[in-house]
Design a protein around this motif. Structure first.
Motif, short mmCIF file in Angstrom:
data_model
loop_
_atom_site.label_atom_id
_atom_site.label_comp_id
_atom_site.label_asym_id
_atom_site.label_seq_id
_atom_site.Cartn_x
_atom_site.Cartn_y
_atom_site.Cartn_z
N VAL A 230 0.86 -1.19 0.00
CA VAL A 230 0.00 0.00 0.00
C VAL A 230 0.89 1.23 0.00
CG1 VAL A 230 -1.72 1.31 1.30
CG2 VAL A 230 -1.86 -1.19 1.19
N ALA A 231 0.71 2.10 -0.97
CA ALA A 231 1.57 3.28 -1.09
C ALA A 231 1.25 4.33 -0.03
CB ALA A 231 1.43 3.89 -2.48
N ASP A 232 -0.01 4.42 0.35
CA ASP A 232 -0.45 5.44 1.32
C ASP A 232 -1.02 4.72 2.54
OD1 ASP A 232 -1.28 7.68 2.63
OD2 ASP A 232 -2.63 8.41 1.05
N LEU A 233 -0.15 4.39 3.48
CA LEU A 233 -0.54 3.68 4.71
C LEU A 233 -0.30 4.59 5.90
CD1 LEU A 233 -1.34 0.96 6.12
CD2 LEU A 233 1.12 0.49 6.27
N ASP A 234 -1.36 4.87 6.65
CA ASP A 234 -1.28 5.75 7.82
C ASP A 234 -1.72 5.01 9.07
OD1 ASP A 234 -0.50 7.99 6.33
OD2 ASP A 234 -2.57 8.54 5.89
N VAL A 235 -1.02 5.22 10.16
CA VAL A 235 -1.42 4.70 11.46
C VAL A 235 -1.67 5.88 12.38
CG1 VAL A 235 -0.79 3.28 13.44
CG2 VAL A 235 -0.05 2.61 11.15
N ILE A 236 -2.90 5.99 12.87
CA ILE A 236 -3.21 7.00 13.88
C ILE A 236 -2.86 6.36 15.22
CG2 ILE A 236 -4.92 8.57 14.83
CD1 ILE A 236 -4.34 8.98 11.84
N ARG A 237 -1.79 6.82 15.84
CA ARG A 237 -1.21 6.13 16.98
C ARG A 237 -2.03 6.30 18.26
NH1 ARG A 237 5.33 7.17 16.59
NH2 ARG A 237 5.50 7.13 14.29
N VAL A 238 -1.88 5.32 19.13
CA VAL A 238 -2.40 5.42 20.49
C VAL A 238 -1.54 6.44 21.23
CG1 VAL A 238 -2.86 4.17 22.64
CG2 VAL A 238 -3.06 2.99 20.43
N GLU A 239 -2.17 7.30 21.99
CA GLU A 239 -1.44 8.28 22.79
C GLU A 239 -1.37 7.83 24.24
OE1 GLU A 239 -3.24 12.10 22.33
OE2 GLU A 239 -2.47 12.38 20.28
N GLY A 240 -0.17 7.89 24.82
CA GLY A 240 -0.01 7.63 26.25
C GLY A 240 0.14 6.17 26.63
#
Length: 427
Positions: A230-240
Motif C-alpha cells: 500500500v503506497a499510502d498507509l497511515d497509522v493513527i497512533r495510540v497516545e499515552g
C-alpha cells in the motif's frame, strides 16, 4: 499442509458469554495521571478531518468505539458527516451478533443506512470486489486485537491490505493497545502451514499492535509474497501507551473482541491456552471463563497437583470442575484446572500451555489430539505454525525442550520487526 482453513466449521457455535469484572490492575489504572487515547479517540477529537472529503470503507466490529461515549466509530462518523461507503464485518460481525466461526450476513444497517458486507473469510479478491462495489477511496481499520497469530482479525486486515495495494487505495489504521504488551513469544509459522488462522510468517504471540502489524506486513510480508504494498498507509497512533503496559493498565474500557474473550485476563492466557482447541479437552468454551478453565471428563485432581510442582511464573493452578454449555463435552462434567493469573507482567502463556500439555501427556493415557480432523494433529500444527510442537510432544520431549526449539526463530523475528514498531517500553 497448506490451505485456507479458518474457524468456520471447525468450532461448534453457541450463545455469547457475559463479561466478568477485572480487579487489581484495573483499580490501579484508575489512578493513572496519564490518559491513554486510542487512535479512534485521537481522530474523533480532531473532527475526523483526516477522513473528510473521501469515501470511506470501515473494517470494524463492536470494539471500534470511542472511549468516552462507547459509541461505534461508524455511528460517530456518519453523525459527523463523514461519507461511509460501506462497513466490512469480520468474524463475529460488525455488531457482534455471531459466535466463533460465524459472521453476520451482508445487510443494510438500520441505524446508519450503510451497507455492511460479510467479510469473514474474504480473501483479497473478495475485498477488492467489495471495495469497488462500495466505491471506497480510503479503507479504515479499527478492531481491538489480542496479540495472537491465530486471532483472525489481523488476517482480515492482511487481505484488505493486499486488495488496497492492488486498487491503489489509501489505508488508515486507528490503532489500539496490544492487551498482552509488546513482547514477542513463541514459534514462527513456516511455509506449508498457512491457513485462515495464520496466513504468513509471524510468531504465535507477535507483540504488535494492529498498526505495527500493518506496517510489518506492508514492508516485509507482502513484498516477500509478491504482493504490491500500500503506497499510502497511515497509522493513527495510540497516545499515552507503552508496550510494557497491559490492557488493564490503560484505563480504557474492555469491549469483548469476541464472545469468548470476556476480560483482559482471558487475553493474557489466550496465546497459549487456545492450543487446547486442538486437543480432546475443553478449552472452557461454554463457561464464563473460556481459556482459563481447561479440562475433560477423564482429568482429575492429579493434573493440578502436577502443575503446582512446575512453579510457573505469574500463574497458579486450581483444581476445578465445570460443565460446558456448548462446544466440546456439552453437558458433561469436566475435571481440570482454572489458571489463575497472579502476576500479569510475568505470564508467558505459551510456556504455560506447553507445560500443561506435557503434564497431561505424562499423566493421562486418554490425552489426545481432537478427533474429527482428516489428519490427526492437523489443527495443532496450524495453530503452532508447523508440525514441530506436535512431534516433540508426541515424542516425549520436556516442556523446556519444546520451548527452547523456537528461540532462534523468535529472536530473528524480533529483529525483523524492530523498524516497524511505533511504541516503546515505559520503564
Amino acid at each position: 499442509m497448506s490451505g485456507t482453513i479458518g474457524r468456520r466449521g471447525l468450532l461448534i457455535g453457541g450463545g455469547a458469554l457475559a463479561a466478568t469484572p477485572v480487579i487489581g490492575h484495573a483499580a490501579a489504572a484508575q489512578g493513572r495521571r496519564r490518559r491513554v487515547r486510542t487512535g479512534a479517540d485521537v481522530v474523533a477529537a480532531k473532527g475526523w478531518r483526516e477522513l473528510r472529503g473521501q469515501r470511506v470503507g470501515v473494517i470494524t466490529n463492536p470494539t471500534g468505539v470511542l472511549s468516552d461515549s462507547l459509541n461505534s466509530i461508524v455511528d460517530a462518523m456518519v453523525a459527523a458527516g463523514v461519507t461511509v461507503g460501506g462497513v466490512f464485518g469480520p468474524e463475529h460481525g460488525f455488531r457482534g451478533a455471531a459466535q466463533a466461526g460465524s459472521s453476520e450476513d451482508t445487510y443494510v444497517d438500520e441505524r446508519t443506512g450503510v451497507t455492511v458486507y460479510d467479510a469473514y473469510g474474504a480473501d483479497a479478491t473478495t475485498f477488492a470486489r467489495f471495495f469497488a462495489e462500495a466505491k471506497v477511496q480510503t479503507v479504515v481499520f479499527d478492531i481491538q486485537d489480542v496479540g495472537a497469530r491465530f486471532y483472525t482479525y489481523i488476517w482480515t486486515m492482511y487481505d484488505a491490505l493486499i486488495a488496497a495495494g492492488q486498487l491503489g487505495l489509501r489505508f488508515v489504521i486507528l490503532d489500539r493497545p496490544n492487551p498482552v504488551g509488546g513482547r514477542a513469544r513463541g514459534p514462527l509459522l513456516i511455509d506449508g502451514f498457512t491457513s485462515g488462522v495464520g496466513k504468513d510468517r509471524i510468531v504465535q504471540q507477535h507483540g504488535l499492535t494492529a498498526g505495527e502489524f500493518a506496517r510489518y506486513a506492508n514492508g516485509v510480508l507482502l513484498p516477500a509474497a509478491g504482493k504490491k504494498a500500500v503506497a499510502d498507509l497511515d497509522v493513527i497512533r495510540v497516545e499515552g501507551w507503552k508496550t510494557d503496559e497491559l490492557y488493564a493498565d490503560t484505563g480504557l474500557p474492555w469491549i469483548l473482541p469476541s464472545p469468548n474473550m470476556p476480560t483482559p485476563t482471558t487475553a493474557l492466557l489466550y496465546p497459549g491456552t487456545c492450543l487446547f482447541e486442538a486437543t480432546n479437552l475443553s478449552e472452557g468454551r461454554g463457561t464464563t471463563k473460556p481459556f482459563e478453565l481447561v479440562g475433560a471428563p477423564y482429568v482429575d485432581h492429579r493434573w493440578a497437583t502436577d502443575l503446582a510442582k512446575a512453579k510457573l511464573k505469574g500463574v497458579e493452578f486450581r483444581e476445578a470442575y465445570f460443565t460446558p454449555t456448548f462446544s466440546k463435552h456439552v453437558g458433561v462434567v469436566c475435571g481440570g484446572v482454572q489458571v489463575h493469573v497472579t502476576d500479569p507482567s510475568a505470564v508467558d502463556a505459551i510456556a504455560v500451555a506447553t507445560q500443561m500439555m506435557v503434564a497431561l501427556r505424562d499423566r493421562y493415557d486418554d490425552f489426545a489430539w481432537r478427533s474429527g480432523d482428516n489428519t490427526p494433529g492437523r489443527w495443532i500444527d496450524l495453530l503452532t505454525g508447523s508440525s514441530r510442537f506436535r512431534t516433540q510432544l508426541d515424542g516425549g520431549a520436556s516442556a523446556a525442550s519444546i520451548t527452547a526449539a523456537w528461540r532462534a526463530e523468535l529472536a530473528a523475528f524480533d529483529r525483523r520487526r524492530q523498524p516497524y514498531l511505533l511504541y516503546r517500553r515505559g520503564r
